[in-house]
Enzyme design. Sequence first.
Site, short mmCIF file in Angstrom:
data_model
loop_
_atom_site.label_atom_id
_atom_site.label_comp_id
_atom_site.label_asym_id
_atom_site.label_seq_id
_atom_site.Cartn_x
_atom_site.Cartn_y
_atom_site.Cartn_z
N ASP A 362 0.88 -1.14 -0.03
CA ASP A 362 -0.05 0.04 0.03
C ASP A 362 1.07 1.29 -0.03
O ASP A 362 0.68 2.28 0.57
CB ASP A 362 -0.83 -0.11 1.32
CG ASP A 362 -2.10 1.00 0.91
OD1 ASP A 362 -2.10 1.55 0.08
OD2 ASP A 362 -2.68 1.27 2.16
N HIS A 366 3.16 10.83 -0.17
CA HIS A 366 2.40 12.21 -0.36
C HIS A 366 3.45 13.13 -0.10
O HIS A 366 4.70 12.99 0.44
CB HIS A 366 1.58 12.47 0.99
CG HIS A 366 0.34 11.65 0.90
ND1 HIS A 366 -0.73 11.74 -0.05
CD2 HIS A 366 -0.06 10.40 1.56
CE1 HIS A 366 -1.67 10.83 0.29
NE2 HIS A 366 -1.30 9.94 1.03
#
Length: 475
Positions: A362, A366
């Site tokens: 996953d 960011h």
Amino acid sequence: MADSSILIIYNARLVDSKIDSPGTVTVANGKIRGITLGECKSAKKALLLAQAFLSESDANTTPEFYDAKGLTLMPSFIDMHVHFRYPGQTQKEDLDSGLKAAVAGGYGTVVLMPNTNPVISDPLLAKKVMDEANSKNLARVFQTVSITKNFEGNDTSAIEKLNNDEFPVISEDGHDVDSAATMLEGMKKAGKKNIIVSCHCEDPSLAQAARPYRQRALGFMEQYGIPAGKVNVETPDVPKAINFEIDGNLTKANSLLALAEDIATIRNIEIAKTAGCHVHICHCSTKISMDAVRRAKEEIALGNTSNGFDCTVEVTPHHLGLVGTDAPNIRALVNPPLRSEDDRRALIEALRDGTVDAIATDHAPHTQEDKAKGSPGFTGIETAFAVCNTILVKKEDFSLSKLSRLMSDNPAKLLRIKAGRLAVGYNADLVLVNPDEKWIVNSENFASKGKSTPLEGKQLTGKVHATFFGGKKVF
């Protein structure tokens, strides 16, 4: 290397889901041509061993030799769940940085999630992304298509245009399909085409109820200069009452998000049973959800389910390695959140007893600005092997072969690709690791654009030294 090529890797420890032995691997034209078990420490002997697998057509090709120097050669890892943020979010990640991060982490195949800008709902756009990514010849890329058009929760017509060779997996990742009726419709269509529906299990109403608590905590963190993207920063000047407010609000949010995951996991499994669909549970993080998967697998084993129904599950390295009930890790925002020690132990035992099918990262890069605003997720593809080796092999006494099964062999079977094993005829997607080498995580050295990791400054054991894709060294 040229199209016609021979690579001989010798002086290696060979490990896959079935092998753990000194040995030599002969690669020809991107495929494994031969495996020889037993010590071989010289190129001269390696060539003699390789000649048993080479034909007259190989006679004009000069072999390339690679001395593994006693390190461990494994099938490269296969990640069922990554975010490369392309198209539309290239400030976070792009295909170049994502693929470079993947090969630095030892990965040869990645499955990209569709929560981009625009959402990847159109097979033509998905093919365009795959063509662009695969043209770079660093790793094999599958691009998932969303279950519903633009994540709007009602139109599943795109599934009818898919074939399971190009699109073995579809997903609404980032959130769940709100309507059970729409999910049933999508799963029925996917079931008929033998396409896996990968579910981010999270009840939307409970996720919405958790949001104000997270926002309140983030407000205090911003007010007192606590960076949301870096959990290991010392904050001695923050009043105890404020720390209590931050962690208390995050605890309330996480409790709601645990309930959201459990309800949605049970719902999606039951819908898949009715639909005759293969449901794959993403990033399972709670004992209750894992128990629901285990019960589904037991029903399948007993033959008590509909034709076509299957249930598989993945867990992430961060849910295996970190506990999120107290500071600082409770402030490491991710969906699903880092859980309790009881939940973490339940995941490890589910790995041990075979309930879990795969470990998936996953990987969710960011910018630091986005993390400060509460964007959930970590950069994880470059630390995944080391985390799993540290926790499972070094601390929990898993064999390296079992880890290879979870990170390579099983995901390959789910995707129906001839990879994930050290076996004749398989793709020569390989990774060379030192499972005993200790190193300190420094996100500034990541190839990924995302630098947010709760592992910053921590010591891990297990280092990737080289990655081969189709017999070509790409890292």
